[in-house]
Write an enzyme that holds these catalytic residues in place. Structure first.
Site, PDB file in Angstrom:
ATOM      1  N   LYS A 211     115.533  17.652  16.370  1.00 24.32           N
ATOM      2  CA  LYS A 211     115.913  19.062  16.194  1.00 24.32           C
ATOM      3  C   LYS A 211     117.040  19.225  15.180  1.00 24.32           C
ATOM      4  O   LYS A 211     117.089  20.220  14.460  1.00 24.32           O
ATOM      5  CB  LYS A 211     116.296  19.686  17.533  1.00 24.32           C
ATOM      6  CG  LYS A 211     115.087  19.811  18.447  1.00 24.32           C
ATOM      7  CD  LYS A 211     115.188  20.929  19.457  1.00 24.32           C
ATOM      8  CE  LYS A 211     113.816  21.151  20.068  1.00 24.32           C
ATOM      9  NZ  LYS A 211     113.785  22.037  21.188  1.00 24.32           N
TER      10      LYS A 211
ATOM     11  N   LYS B 160     103.273  17.296  18.662  1.00 22.90           N
ATOM     12  CA  LYS B 160     103.284  17.998  19.937  1.00 22.90           C
ATOM     13  C   LYS B 160     103.040  19.493  19.732  1.00 22.90           C
ATOM     14  O   LYS B 160     103.551  20.064  18.765  1.00 22.90           O
ATOM     15  CB  LYS B 160     104.665  17.783  20.572  1.00 22.90           C
ATOM     16  CG  LYS B 160     104.793  18.207  22.005  1.00 22.90           C
ATOM     17  CD  LYS B 160     106.216  17.957  22.508  1.00 22.90           C
ATOM     18  CE  LYS B 160     107.175  19.025  22.035  1.00 22.90           C
ATOM     19  NZ  LYS B 160     107.924  19.714  23.075  1.00 22.90           N
TER      20      LYS B 160
ATOM     21  N   LYS C 167     106.616  25.472  20.467  1.00 22.78           N
ATOM     22  CA  LYS C 167     106.915  26.890  20.236  1.00 22.78           C
ATOM     23  C   LYS C 167     107.323  27.146  18.802  1.00 22.78           C
ATOM     24  O   LYS C 167     107.098  28.228  18.271  1.00 22.78           O
ATOM     25  CB  LYS C 167     108.102  27.306  21.111  1.00 22.78           C
ATOM     26  CG  LYS C 167     107.862  27.280  22.581  1.00 22.78           C
ATOM     27  CD  LYS C 167     109.190  27.571  23.275  1.00 22.78           C
ATOM     28  CE  LYS C 167     109.086  27.414  24.758  1.00 22.78           C
ATOM     29  NZ  LYS C 167     110.263  26.760  25.316  1.00 22.78           N
TER      30      LYS C 167
HETATM   31  N1  AQP Z   1     103.212  20.110  24.151  1.00 21.19           N
HETATM   32  C1  AQP Z   1     103.598  19.996  25.408  1.00 21.19           C
HETATM   33  N2  AQP Z   1     102.788  19.360  26.307  1.00 21.19           N
HETATM   34  C2  AQP Z   1     103.166  19.247  27.612  1.00 21.19           C
HETATM   35  N3  AQP Z   1     104.322  19.749  28.097  1.00 21.19           N
HETATM   36  C3  AQP Z   1     105.137  20.391  27.234  1.00 21.19           C
HETATM   37  N4  AQP Z   1     106.322  20.995  27.394  1.00 21.19           N
HETATM   38  C4  AQP Z   1     106.728  21.495  26.198  1.00 21.19           C
HETATM   39  N5  AQP Z   1     105.831  21.239  25.255  1.00 21.19           N
HETATM   40  C5  AQP Z   1     104.820  20.550  25.854  1.00 21.19           C
HETATM   41  C6  AQP Z   1     107.029  21.086  28.661  1.00 21.19           C
HETATM   42  O1  AQP Z   1     107.284  22.446  28.939  1.00 21.19           O
HETATM   43  C7  AQP Z   1     108.510  22.538  29.676  1.00 21.19           C
HETATM   44  C8  AQP Z   1     109.372  23.579  29.060  1.00 21.19           C
HETATM   45  O2  AQP Z   1     109.691  23.194  27.733  1.00 21.19           O
HETATM   46  P1  AQP Z   1     110.924  23.883  27.033  1.00 21.19           P
HETATM   47  O3  AQP Z   1     110.592  25.235  26.655  1.00 21.19           O
HETATM   48  O4  AQP Z   1     112.103  23.796  27.896  1.00 21.19           O
HETATM   49  O5  AQP Z   1     111.285  22.991  25.810  1.00 21.19           O
HETATM   50  P2  AQP Z   1     110.503  22.268  24.681  1.00 21.19           P
HETATM   51  O6  AQP Z   1     109.937  20.999  25.213  1.00 21.19           O
HETATM   52  O7  AQP Z   1     111.509  22.107  23.622  1.00 21.19           O
HETATM   53  O8  AQP Z   1     109.344  23.241  24.209  1.00 21.19           O
HETATM   54  P3  AQP Z   1     108.717  23.292  22.758  1.00 21.19           P
HETATM   55  O9  AQP Z   1     107.527  24.127  22.824  1.00 21.19           O
HETATM   56  O10 AQP Z   1     108.543  21.912  22.220  1.00 21.19           O
HETATM   57  O11 AQP Z   1     109.816  24.069  21.933  1.00 21.19           O
HETATM   58  P4  AQP Z   1     110.409  23.736  20.515  1.00 21.19           P
HETATM   59  O12 AQP Z   1     109.345  24.031  19.540  1.00 21.19           O
HETATM   60  O13 AQP Z   1     111.575  24.650  20.409  1.00 21.19           O
HETATM   61  O14 AQP Z   1     110.810  22.274  20.535  1.00 21.19           O
HETATM   62  C9  AQP Z   1     109.130  21.142  29.687  1.00 21.19           C
HETATM   63  O15 AQP Z   1     108.873  20.535  30.941  1.00 21.19           O
HETATM   64  C10 AQP Z   1     108.403  20.437  28.590  1.00 21.19           C
HETATM   65  O16 AQP Z   1     108.315  19.045  28.829  1.00 21.19           O
END
Ligand code: AQP
Length: 346
Positions: free
Chosen positions: A115, A207, A210
């Site tokens: 990040k 992955k 968001k």
């Molecule tokens: N691709 C994924 N597959 C399975 N689980 C996922 N999680 C996130 N992406 C995937 C799980 O969702 C929960 C909440 O995630 P979060 O919003 O707290 O944070 P994150 O992992 O940072 O989500 P993103 O979508 O990947 O956001 P960005 O793009 O900002 O980095 C967690 O349990 C996570 O494991």
């Protein structure tokens, strides 16, 4: 080690574009766990501000994640549903954990490296300390089980290290204060099912996330049936038909991803999907996947839309959940203060 009452905690960041990965890796499993456990589900808004956020959008997104929880089937009366910033005990314990965790531990966190990217000097201190706040989220309740996606595994290991170090460093005071041989449980990550790491629909090596600039990379929980169908039909695949056994998925990340998504949506193992579709072309498989995804996700999108229009209801759920969360966390924080030797009024 002392026996701890089983308690589930997990959180989701209100950072926009909740997607199928968040649903299959986390939220749908929160729904299942409420049948067997006491559960605390948190909208982690303090985590969200580790990167820049627009205040108005953040407010909407906090309500949207709460609506997603409820629309997916989480009962906010049976469980505790709240937003982190209304429970100051998280930030209080996070400071204490900043003094327990070691710089070297945090330096190894791959999410920070990803990040922060090349501009590490300009990343917020909060982004670096993110995992100590996550440890505090869990341990403020002395939660024992944490359902998360695979990407959170390293952070969970760090939470366990912090709990262990706290228990070791203050072992004598923990005994003296009547807590036996450990004050914090070592929280167990629950990373299970066929979709613990849902990948981008455009690139099977990335992955689903968001923050991916391409909306076609993910299925958003707010997508309608047409959008879901378009995204699944356009999802990247390879020219071979589907294999009939899991070994045939190796080296085929896009095929593996779609099969995992199908299995998780249907609630069956990957092997069952391959037994049914082995030898089929992707066009046929995708047609059935669209129907399945729409059947599972469209009602959630509809309910989220309805709930987000009733912000008074959502805010009342969060206020009630926060009050119940504070009532559990405060005695734990008081006990930590006693263990550390802080003076407090009683
Ligand atoms: N691709 C994924 N597959 C399975 N689980 C996922 N999680 C996130 N992406 C995937 C799980 O969702 C929960 C909440 O995630 P979060 O919003 O707290 O944070 P994150 O992992 O940072 O989500 P993103 O979508 O990947 O956001 P960005 O793009 O900002 O980095 C967690 O349990 C996570 O494991």
């Amino acid at each position: 080690m002392a026996a701890f009452k089983e308690l589930v905690f997990s959180g989701v960041q209100p950072t926009g574009n909740l997607h199928l990965g968040n649903y299959l890796g986390a939220i749908s499993r929160f729904v299942t766990m409420q049948e067997t456990h006491d559960c605390i589900y948190c909208v982690v808004d303090l985590h969200a501000i580790t990167v820049p956020q627009d205040p108005r959008e953040l407010t909407d997104q906090i309500r949207e994640v709460t609506a997603a929880f409820i629309a997916a089937g989480i009962d906010p009366k049976k469980n505790i549903v709240f937003n982190q910033s209304q429970v100051p005990q998280h930030a209080e314990l996070a400071w204490i954990f900043n003094c327990v965790a070691r710089m070297g531990w945090l330096n190894r966190m791959t999410q920070f490296k990803e990040k922060a990217g090349k501009d590490r000097e300009n990343a917020s201190v909060g982004l670096f300390a993110y995992p100590t706040l996550m440890a505090a989220d869990i341990l403020a309740y002395r939660a024992t089980h944490v359902p998360v996606g695979d990407d959170q595994k390293q952070h969970l290991e760090l939470s366990r290290d912090i709990a262990q170090k706290f228990n070791n460093d203050w072992a004598e005071a923990i005994v003296e204060n009547g807590h036996g041989d450990a004050f914090f449980p070592l929280p167990e990550p629950l990373i299970q099912g066929p979709a613990t790491r849902v990948m981008s629909l455009r690139d099977g090596s990335k992955k689903m996330s968001k923050s991916d600039p391409s909306d076609y990379s993910r299925i958003n929980l707010t997508d309608d049936a047409d959008a879901i169908a378009q995204k699944v039909r356009k999802a990247k695949t390879d020219p071979e038909p589907l294999p009939s056994e899991a070994a045939g998925l190796s080296g085929r990340p896009e095929a593996e991803n779609l099969v995992g998504i199908f299995a998780a949506l249907k609630g069956v193992p990957r092997e069952a999907v391959l037994a049914e579709f082995g030898g089929a072309q992707f066009s046929a498989f995708k047609g059935v996947l669209v129907d399945l995804a729409v059947e599972r996700l469209a009602p959630i999108a509809g309910e989220m839309k309805r709930l987000t229009q009733d912000s008074a209801y959502i805010d009342a759920v969060l206020a009630d959940g926060s009050e119940r969360a504070r009532a559990i966390a405060q005695p734990n924080i008081d006990a930590v203060k006693d263990i550390l030797g802080f003076v407090r009024g009683r």
